[in-house]
Each structure stands twice: as C-alpha cells, then as structure tokens.
Design a protein around this motif. Structure first.
Motif, PDB file in Angstrom:
ATOM      1  N   ALA A   1       0.103  -1.078  -0.097  1.00  0.00           N
ATOM      2  CA  ALA A   1      -0.311  -0.120   0.392  1.00  0.00           C
ATOM      3  C   ALA A   1       1.723   1.589  -0.203  1.00  0.00           C
ATOM      4  O   ALA A   1       0.516   2.510  -0.774  1.00  0.00           O
ATOM      5  N   ARG A   2       2.096   1.250   0.343  1.00  0.00           N
ATOM      6  CA  ARG A   2       2.599   2.214   1.087  1.00  0.00           C
ATOM      7  C   ARG A   2       3.503   2.879  -0.652  1.00  0.00           C
ATOM      8  O   ARG A   2       3.770   4.029  -0.961  1.00  0.00           O
ATOM      9  N   ARG A   3       3.876   1.228  -0.730  1.00  0.00           N
ATOM     10  CA  ARG A   3       4.410   1.658  -2.394  1.00  0.00           C
ATOM     11  C   ARG A   3       3.273   2.625  -3.280  1.00  0.00           C
ATOM     12  O   ARG A   3       3.772   3.619  -4.090  1.00  0.00           O
ATOM     13  N   VAL A   4       2.498   1.337  -3.943  1.00  0.00           N
ATOM     14  CA  VAL A   4       1.098   1.790  -4.859  1.00  0.00           C
ATOM     15  C   VAL A   4       1.464   3.717  -4.171  1.00  0.00           C
ATOM     16  O   VAL A   4       0.420   4.224  -5.429  1.00  0.00           O
ATOM     17  N   LEU A   5       0.717   3.874  -3.091  1.00  0.00           N
ATOM     18  CA  LEU A   5       0.785   5.584  -2.696  1.00  0.00           C
ATOM     19  C   LEU A   5       1.295   6.341  -3.291  1.00  0.00           C
ATOM     20  O   LEU A   5       1.616   7.343  -3.555  1.00  0.00           O
ATOM     21  N   ALA A   6       3.026   5.502  -2.772  1.00  0.00           N
ATOM     22  CA  ALA A   6       3.390   6.749  -2.850  1.00  0.00           C
ATOM     23  C   ALA A   6       3.937   6.966  -4.649  1.00  0.00           C
ATOM     24  O   ALA A   6       4.404   8.501  -5.320  1.00  0.00           O
TER      25      ALA A   6
END
Length: 292
Positions: free
Chosen positions: A72-77
C-alpha cells in the motif's frame, strides 16, 4: 477477473498503521470511523484474507496485513508522485515524502509520521520504502525529501541520527537446534547490512551458517521465517512482527547506526524534526525502543 486496489482504501490502511488505530486514522483522514472500517473490509474482500485481527483491547495487522501494508505504501507513493509530475497534486501547504529502507521501517515510520504531523499540521506526509540504492537516487533527483538508512550511510552527505537494536527472530515452534549444526539463515539478497551483520556475528561465535532462503524484498524474508524455514536478524525497535518470536540462544549483535540524508533545499525544520524523532527512538527505555 482482474482485481483493483482502491486508493482511498489503501490510504485508510496506511493511516491505521501510522496513527495507531481506526479512530485516529479517521481523524487524520477527516472521514468517519465507519468509512475507515469499510475501506479495510473492502481490501479484505479484494485480497481474500484478513488484514487485521483483535489483539487485547486493540487491533494489529496479520502477516497478510503487514505484506499488504508494505505494498500500500509503495502504491500510494507512486500514485502521489505521478499526480505531482502531472501537475494534479493539491496546491497549498506542501507535503513531504520520506524514504526508509524496508527493514528499518516498521518501528520508524509511526514515530516519524507522528513527529512530522505534529510539527507541520495540515501537511501531507507520505513514505517510500525501498532499498538503499534506489532511495539515494530518489534523494539525488529531489523526488524524496529525506530518507533514513540503517547501517551504511551510502553517501558523504548522510549524517548519523541514532541507532536501533538488532535481534534474532524465528517462528514460535522453532526447536533449539544442535549447536554443532549449521544455523539456517533467512536474509535479503546482497548487498544488505543486516545480512552482513548476521553472518559476521555467527562466524565470530564459531557457528556455521546455511542461507536457506533469500528474498529481494523484506516481506519475502518475513514470510520465509514465519514458514519455519530459518531465523533472521531484524531491527528490533517496534512491535513484535506478527507470528514471530525473539530468539535468545544466538550471539548478541550490537545496535546498528541510523543515518539520515535530505535532498538539497529541503526545509531545515523538516531535517531537525526527523533528527529529533530518531534520537528519541534511540534512547534506552523509550517505549518504542524498549524490549517487549
């Protein structure tokens, strides 16, 4: 059927991790707590597995939830960086993108997030988790405002900003092995500071080692250790990873240094806040640094 991860639901999941629960996540996102709960349920339906579970009076991420949180953190970044490049990002108060190596992230990010949000209310705080090389490149390009590294500064402009304890972890059903038998090690593929520290500590104690599993990402290491394939050396400055226990019968490994690097032109106040957050985390007896 192709499954699609919803950006709003991913934001709620990350907010739960960064703010310590559904109620605080709702406040940070300025939505209702029921909306946050609906977002989590939506992700669980898409992924097909529980992402959070009850733990005492609160909730904690399951092993699948931890893996989903990393993604999720990768996708949002990536999503938010794309908005910025396309000129579609919200204007007004600036946001900050902070990088961290994966194996240092779990205990660091909540502390950093709270500190930056408290100092810069109303500013968006986003994170990028990656390995050291890509993070240094992102700082060079100016797409990441600051980044935290463990063990190896990797650049002459990196400055020391604290330290983290290192501990061995394994699945709960691990049996104490024969001291003469090789230690089954799970690690990130090289180069990796924690891999090097693990091998050096075991070699220094006269133990032979077999690397039984390697992974390109930290979630892969976690999965292999949970599956009982072997033990791993992790930064130990946050909650215990779900499904793992500390191992006490292997050589003690000294704490590892943390380094901070910021892009040219980054606000001095941001750098000061990050230094302070990492220094507090490193103090003996701090609630999030102390043994549990």
């Amino acid at each position: 059927m192709t499954r699609t991860l919803d950006i709003a639901a991913l934001r709620s999941m990350v907010a739960i991790a960064e703010n310590g629960g559904f109620h605080r996540a709702a406040g940070a996102l300025r939505i209702s707590q029921s909306a946050v709960s609906q977002h989590v349920r939506r992700l669980e339906r898409i992924i097909g597995r529980p992402l959070l579970e009850r733990h005492g009076r609160g909730m904690r991420f399951t092993s699948d939830g931890e893996a989903a949180l990393t993604e999720a953190r990768r996708v949002l970044a990536a999503h938010d960086e794309a908005l910025t490049r396309l000129g579609l990002a919200e204007t007004g108060r600036p946001g900050y993108l902070i990088g961290s190596t994966e194996h240092a992230a779990e205990g660091l990010l909540p502390v950093i997030s709270r500190s930056v949000r408290a100092e810069f209310p109303g500013h968006a705080v986003r994170f990028r988790l990656d390995r050291s090389g890509p993070l240094h490149e992102a700082v060079d390009r100016g797409t990441v405002d600051a980044a935290v590294f463990i063990g190896d500064p990797g650049h002459p402009r990196s400055v020391r900003a604290g330290e983290v304890r290192l501990s061995w972890f394994a699945a709960p059903d691990r049996r104490t092995p024969d001291p003469a038998a090789p230690v089954p090690l799970v690690a990130l593929d090289g180069p990796c500071v924690l891999r090097e520290r693990a091998l050096a500590a075991l070699d220094g104690a006269g133990r032979t080692v077999t690397v039984v599993a390697e992974a390109a990402q930290f979630t892969g290491v976690l999965s292999a250790v949970r599956a009982g394939l072997g033990i791993a050396l992790f930064a130990d400055h946050g909650p215990l990873p779900a499904g793992l226990v500390r191992v006490r019968d292997l050589p003690t490994v000294p704490p590892e240094r943390l380094y901070l690097r910021h892009r040219p032109g980054a606000p001095e106040e941001l750098t000061r806040v990050l230094h302070s957050a990492l220094a507090v985390l490193s103090r003996p007896g701090h609630p999030e640094a102390a043994a549990r």
